[in-house]
Write a protein that holds these residues in place. Structure first.
Motif, PDB file in Angstrom:
ATOM      1  N   ARG A 175      74.314  19.747 -61.717  1.00  0.00           N
ATOM      2  CA  ARG A 175      73.284  20.674 -61.045  1.00  0.00           C
ATOM      3  C   ARG A 175      73.978  21.887 -60.039  1.00  0.00           C
ATOM      4  O   ARG A 175      73.442  22.662 -59.941  1.00  0.00           O
ATOM      5  CB  ARG A 175      72.378  20.125 -60.007  1.00  0.00           C
ATOM      6  CG  ARG A 175      71.569  18.931 -60.855  1.00  0.00           C
ATOM      7  CD  ARG A 175      70.994  18.203 -59.943  1.00  0.00           C
ATOM      8  NE  ARG A 175      70.099  16.994 -60.645  1.00  0.00           N
ATOM      9  CZ  ARG A 175      69.676  15.859 -59.891  1.00  0.00           C
ATOM     10  NH1 ARG A 175      69.984  15.483 -58.846  1.00  0.00           N
ATOM     11  NH2 ARG A 175      68.905  15.090 -60.672  1.00  0.00           N
ATOM     12  N   GLY A 176      75.575  21.533 -59.884  1.00  0.00           N
ATOM     13  CA  GLY A 176      76.061  22.373 -59.158  1.00  0.00           C
ATOM     14  C   GLY A 176      77.355  23.151 -60.066  1.00  0.00           C
ATOM     15  O   GLY A 176      77.730  22.850 -60.944  1.00  0.00           O
ATOM     16  N   ASP A 177      77.665  24.374 -59.263  1.00  0.00           N
ATOM     17  CA  ASP A 177      78.834  25.165 -59.865  1.00  0.00           C
ATOM     18  C   ASP A 177      80.182  24.728 -59.392  1.00  0.00           C
ATOM     19  O   ASP A 177      81.339  25.100 -59.872  1.00  0.00           O
ATOM     20  CB  ASP A 177      78.522  26.769 -59.628  1.00  0.00           C
ATOM     21  CG  ASP A 177      77.448  27.175 -60.505  1.00  0.00           C
ATOM     22  OD1 ASP A 177      77.212  26.444 -61.517  1.00  0.00           O
ATOM     23  OD2 ASP A 177      76.850  27.988 -59.741  1.00  0.00           O
ATOM     24  N   LEU A 178      80.258  24.274 -58.127  1.00  0.00           N
ATOM     25  CA  LEU A 178      81.453  23.729 -57.554  1.00  0.00           C
ATOM     26  C   LEU A 178      81.187  22.414 -56.775  1.00  0.00           C
ATOM     27  O   LEU A 178      80.708  22.652 -55.917  1.00  0.00           O
ATOM     28  CB  LEU A 178      82.057  24.751 -56.654  1.00  0.00           C
ATOM     29  CG  LEU A 178      83.243  24.446 -55.662  1.00  0.00           C
ATOM     30  CD1 LEU A 178      84.453  24.156 -56.974  1.00  0.00           C
ATOM     31  CD2 LEU A 178      83.753  25.597 -54.899  1.00  0.00           C
ATOM     32  N   VAL A 179      81.889  21.192 -57.357  1.00  0.00           N
ATOM     33  CA  VAL A 179      82.130  19.973 -56.826  1.00  0.00           C
ATOM     34  C   VAL A 179      83.526  19.560 -56.460  1.00  0.00           C
ATOM     35  O   VAL A 179      84.320  19.590 -57.453  1.00  0.00           O
ATOM     36  CB  VAL A 179      81.169  19.048 -57.708  1.00  0.00           C
ATOM     37  CG1 VAL A 179      81.292  17.645 -57.118  1.00  0.00           C
ATOM     38  CG2 VAL A 179      79.854  19.625 -58.127  1.00  0.00           C
ATOM     39  N   PHE A 180      83.537  18.876 -55.385  1.00  0.00           N
ATOM     40  CA  PHE A 180      84.708  18.391 -54.923  1.00  0.00           C
ATOM     41  C   PHE A 180      84.328  16.777 -54.813  1.00  0.00           C
ATOM     42  O   PHE A 180      83.465  16.317 -54.273  1.00  0.00           O
ATOM     43  CB  PHE A 180      85.059  18.602 -53.389  1.00  0.00           C
ATOM     44  CG  PHE A 180      85.717  19.756 -53.289  1.00  0.00           C
ATOM     45  CD1 PHE A 180      87.066  20.327 -53.178  1.00  0.00           C
ATOM     46  CD2 PHE A 180      84.851  20.913 -53.091  1.00  0.00           C
ATOM     47  CE1 PHE A 180      87.530  21.493 -53.040  1.00  0.00           C
ATOM     48  CE2 PHE A 180      85.424  22.384 -53.088  1.00  0.00           C
ATOM     49  CZ  PHE A 180      86.788  22.671 -53.081  1.00  0.00           C
ATOM     50  N   ALA A 181      85.428  16.091 -55.451  1.00  0.00           N
ATOM     51  CA  ALA A 181      85.074  14.529 -55.465  1.00  0.00           C
ATOM     52  C   ALA A 181      86.540  13.902 -54.957  1.00  0.00           C
ATOM     53  O   ALA A 181      87.356  14.134 -55.133  1.00  0.00           O
ATOM     54  CB  ALA A 181      85.070  14.091 -57.105  1.00  0.00           C
ATOM     55  N   ILE A 182      86.142  13.105 -53.654  1.00  0.00           N
ATOM     56  CA  ILE A 182      87.437  12.725 -53.033  1.00  0.00           C
ATOM     57  C   ILE A 182      87.379  11.397 -52.802  1.00  0.00           C
ATOM     58  O   ILE A 182      86.098  10.809 -52.592  1.00  0.00           O
ATOM     59  CB  ILE A 182      87.443  13.473 -51.666  1.00  0.00           C
ATOM     60  CG1 ILE A 182      87.359  14.783 -51.805  1.00  0.00           C
ATOM     61  CG2 ILE A 182      88.443  12.758 -50.784  1.00  0.00           C
ATOM     62  CD1 ILE A 182      87.256  15.513 -50.323  1.00  0.00           C
ATOM     63  N   GLY A 183      88.421  10.256 -53.210  1.00  0.00           N
ATOM     64  CA  GLY A 183      88.111   9.048 -53.028  1.00  0.00           C
ATOM     65  C   GLY A 183      89.388   8.350 -53.657  1.00  0.00           C
ATOM     66  O   GLY A 183      90.212   9.031 -54.495  1.00  0.00           O
TER      67      GLY A 183
END
Length: 262
Positions: A58-66
């Motif tokens: 659904r988004g254009d810019l996603v950050f995944a942290i973990g």
């Protein structure tokens, strides 16, 4: 419901219901953003992974942290492959810092490709697993899929592309800004990393950590935060991550752990 169950799906269903007893298992397995091309190959393994792929969709810019083992990179590559196969993008660009963000490759043997390949291997492995070796090789040969160190992104504008920056905790502030400003029209970008595993020289700010601080309130930029509970590798991995996290907190607080009596 027309969904071909795999052996691992039973464990996934149990994990999902433990996290949320009210969850619909039918909905969890059938509402997949991977589409028919990859649905039988890739699936979310817990509720956080499902949220992650939905956020990417659904988004254009996603950050995944973990931490490692939460599927950050693998699922991002799978979403990129699905977007390419469904003709939502024209190419995939995968970037990674090479050698602790400084990209000091001179001491390694071989030409530039041979120097950087060991640092990009996890991205190749994910592509081979998802698309198969022959299809991946053809797409790489045609330039439809490009894998490169982040330094190779400088000066470019990437339109109609699915762009992934992996191991982003090892980018500098300048590199992160450079990468984020490469995003062109019709493109989607995913940035993954673990801010507890920064290998930058002392005094250098992690681009991922800084981005989390200054971009989290911007509309249109999404952050998905994973923790040790979201690890889907061997059960011992969760315990190992928890043990190291506890040690880090003790060090930060200045409380020394008693020595083992062995």
């Amino acid at each position: 419901m027309g969904y071909p169950l795999k052996g691992s799906d039973v464990a996934t269903a149990i994990r999902v219901l433990k996290e949320n007893p009210a969850a619909s298992i039918v909905e969890f397995f059938t509402e997949s953003p991977f589409g028919p091309s990859l649905r039988s190959v890739v699936s979310a393994r817990n509720n956080k992974q499902r949220l992650y792929v939905q956020t990417i969709d659904r988004g254009d810019l996603v950050f995944a942290i973990g931490p490692a083992g939460t599927g950050k990179t693998y699922l991002a590559v799978a979403m990129a492959a699905a977007a390419l196969l469904d003709k939502k993008v024209k190419r995939i660009v995968l970037a990674r810092p090479a050698v602790e963000a400084g990209e000091r490759l001179g001491f390694l043997p071989g030409d530039m490709v041979e120097k950087i390949n060991p640092y990009l291997r996890p991205l190749y492995d994910a592509l081979y697993d998802i698309l198969g070796y022959e299809r991946t090789a053809k797409l790489l040969e045609r330039g439809v899929i490009e894998i490169a160190p982040i330094a190779f992104m400088r000066g470019r504008t990437l339109n109609d592309a699915f762009i992934i920056l992996d191991e982003a905790q090892n980018t500098t502030s300048e590199q992160m800004k450079m990468f984020l400003t490469r995003i062109g029209f019709g493109s989607k970008a995913v940035v993954t990393g673990d801010i507890t595993q920064v290998d930058l020289p002392q005094g250098k700010t992690s681009g991922l950590r800084e981005a989390h601080q200054i971009l989290s309130r911007i509309e249109g930029i999404r952050f998905v935060i994973f923790d040790e509970r979201d690890v889907v590798r061997h059960p011992l991995v969760q315990s190992i991550i928890s043990a190291y996290d506890a040690l880090d907190k003790e060090r930060e607080s200045g409380v020394a752990r008693p020595a083992s009596g062995r």
